[in-house]
Design a protein around this motif. Structure first.
Motif, mmCIF file in Angstrom:
data_model
loop_
_atom_site.group_PDB
_atom_site.id
_atom_site.type_symbol
_atom_site.label_atom_id
_atom_site.label_comp_id
_atom_site.label_asym_id
_atom_site.label_seq_id
_atom_site.Cartn_x
_atom_site.Cartn_y
_atom_site.Cartn_z
ATOM 1 N N GLY A 167 0.773 -1.214 0.000
ATOM 2 C CA GLY A 167 0.000 0.000 0.000
ATOM 3 C C GLY A 167 0.810 1.272 0.000
ATOM 4 O O GLY A 167 0.265 2.343 -0.168
ATOM 5 N N ARG A 168 2.117 1.194 0.185
ATOM 6 C CA ARG A 168 2.946 2.389 0.245
ATOM 7 C C ARG A 168 4.032 2.329 -0.815
ATOM 8 O O ARG A 168 4.518 1.278 -1.157
ATOM 9 C CB ARG A 168 3.636 2.511 1.609
ATOM 10 N N ALA A 169 4.406 3.512 -1.274
ATOM 11 C CA ALA A 169 5.539 3.642 -2.196
ATOM 12 C C ALA A 169 6.565 4.522 -1.489
ATOM 13 O O ALA A 169 6.690 5.706 -1.776
ATOM 14 C CB ALA A 169 5.089 4.237 -3.523
ATOM 15 N N ALA A 170 7.260 3.951 -0.523
ATOM 16 C CA ALA A 170 8.132 4.720 0.364
ATOM 17 C C ALA A 170 9.456 5.147 -0.272
ATOM 18 O O ALA A 170 10.062 6.112 0.169
ATOM 19 C CB ALA A 170 8.416 3.918 1.631
ATOM 20 N N PHE A 171 9.910 4.443 -1.280
ATOM 21 C CA PHE A 171 11.199 4.745 -1.907
ATOM 22 C C PHE A 171 10.977 5.541 -3.192
ATOM 23 O O PHE A 171 9.902 5.511 -3.766
ATOM 24 C CB PHE A 171 11.963 3.450 -2.213
ATOM 25 N N PRO A 172 12.011 6.234 -3.669
ATOM 26 C CA PRO A 172 11.869 7.030 -4.899
ATOM 27 C C PRO A 172 11.546 6.197 -6.135
ATOM 28 O O PRO A 172 10.961 6.705 -7.074
ATOM 29 C CB PRO A 172 13.227 7.710 -5.064
ATOM 30 N N SER A 173 11.919 4.908 -6.162
ATOM 31 C CA SER A 173 11.612 4.060 -7.312
ATOM 32 C C SER A 173 11.393 2.624 -6.836
ATOM 33 O O SER A 173 11.867 2.226 -5.768
ATOM 34 C CB SER A 173 12.753 4.094 -8.334
ATOM 35 N N TYR A 174 10.688 1.867 -7.650
ATOM 36 C CA TYR A 174 10.409 0.462 -7.352
ATOM 37 C C TYR A 174 11.711 -0.339 -7.303
ATOM 38 O O TYR A 174 11.905 -1.186 -6.438
ATOM 39 C CB TYR A 174 9.459 -0.098 -8.412
ATOM 40 N N ASP A 175 12.629 -0.054 -8.201
ATOM 41 C CA ASP A 175 13.910 -0.751 -8.243
ATOM 42 C C ASP A 175 14.700 -0.537 -6.950
ATOM 43 O O ASP A 175 15.265 -1.476 -6.397
ATOM 44 C CB ASP A 175 14.718 -0.274 -9.463
ATOM 45 N N LEU A 176 14.716 0.697 -6.448
ATOM 46 C CA LEU A 176 15.416 0.985 -5.191
ATOM 47 C C LEU A 176 14.728 0.283 -4.026
ATOM 48 O O LEU A 176 15.397 -0.223 -3.119
ATOM 49 C CB LEU A 176 15.490 2.491 -4.949
ATOM 50 N N CYS A 177 13.402 0.221 -4.060
ATOM 51 C CA CYS A 177 12.669 -0.500 -3.022
ATOM 52 C C CYS A 177 13.081 -1.966 -2.995
ATOM 53 O O CYS A 177 13.308 -2.532 -1.927
ATOM 54 C CB CYS A 177 11.163 -0.371 -3.261
ATOM 55 N N LEU A 178 13.187 -2.578 -4.174
ATOM 56 C CA LEU A 178 13.588 -3.984 -4.245
ATOM 57 C C LEU A 178 14.991 -4.193 -3.686
ATOM 58 O O LEU A 178 15.249 -5.140 -2.951
ATOM 59 C CB LEU A 178 13.512 -4.488 -5.687
ATOM 60 N N GLU A 179 15.906 -3.292 -4.037
ATOM 61 C CA GLU A 179 17.289 -3.417 -3.565
ATOM 62 C C GLU A 179 17.377 -3.255 -2.045
ATOM 63 O O GLU A 179 18.026 -4.045 -1.355
ATOM 64 C CB GLU A 179 18.167 -2.377 -4.258
ATOM 65 N N GLN A 180 16.712 -2.225 -1.506
ATOM 66 C CA GLN A 180 16.753 -1.992 -0.064
ATOM 67 C C GLN A 180 16.021 -3.093 0.700
ATOM 68 O O GLN A 180 16.448 -3.486 1.784
ATOM 69 C CB GLN A 180 16.147 -0.623 0.264
ATOM 70 N N SER A 181 14.937 -3.594 0.138
ATOM 71 C CA SER A 181 14.199 -4.685 0.777
ATOM 72 C C SER A 181 15.007 -5.974 0.770
ATOM 73 O O SER A 181 14.934 -6.770 1.710
ATOM 74 C CB SER A 181 12.861 -4.896 0.080
#
Length: 148
Positions: free
Chosen positions: A100-114
């Protein structure tokens, strides 16, 4: 400082085993995180907020075509007004869950940080041998201090 400074102990004993297997910048490990659905990164939230791709047609799933299925939900990547909503959801109220949230600037960065977070969880659950020896030593010291 640690045992790696002077090659005191081989990395097999001084590092978490998962760290040698998981490389969070690799496509394979990012895809492993993405396939978990909304547990870490909610693709629907990134699509609807406009944070999915930094440059048009270069998003993480750019080679998947017009849709991608993650954890049983099919997301339309390049469709009009309902962009980002899974095809089997109406877009109404979301109940509890990881997404439900888009906390990171991009989906790719979210995947990397996750992926980095997932790696930390795995290493916390299966520490290297020096960490286990250290924990045992601290436990013995605490036990000894209680015997006086």
């Amino acid at each position: 400082l640690g045992p790696q400074v002077l090659d005191f102990v081989p990395s097999e004993y001084s590092e978490c085993h998962h760290r040698s297997l998981i490389k969070c910048k690799s496509r394979e490990d990012k895809e492993r995180i993405a396939r978990m659905g909304t547990h870490y990164c909610d693709l629907g939230a990134y699509l609807s907020s406009g944070k999915y791709e930094e440059v048009v047609d270069t998003g993480f799933w750019h080679d998947a075509g017009s849709s991608v299925t993650l954890d049983g939900h099919t997301y339309e990547l390049h469709v009009g007004e309902h962009r980002g909503l899974p095809s089997n959801e109406s877009g109404g109220r979301r109940l509890s869950g990881g997404g439900g949230r888009a906390a990171f600037p991009s989906y790719d960065l979210c995947l990397e940080q996750s992926c980095t977070l997932d790696l930390a969880y795995k290493c916390g659950g299966t520490p290297d041998i020096l960490t286990v020896i250290g924990h045992a030593g601290v436990a013995m010291m605490i036990f000894e201090s209680g015997m006086h």
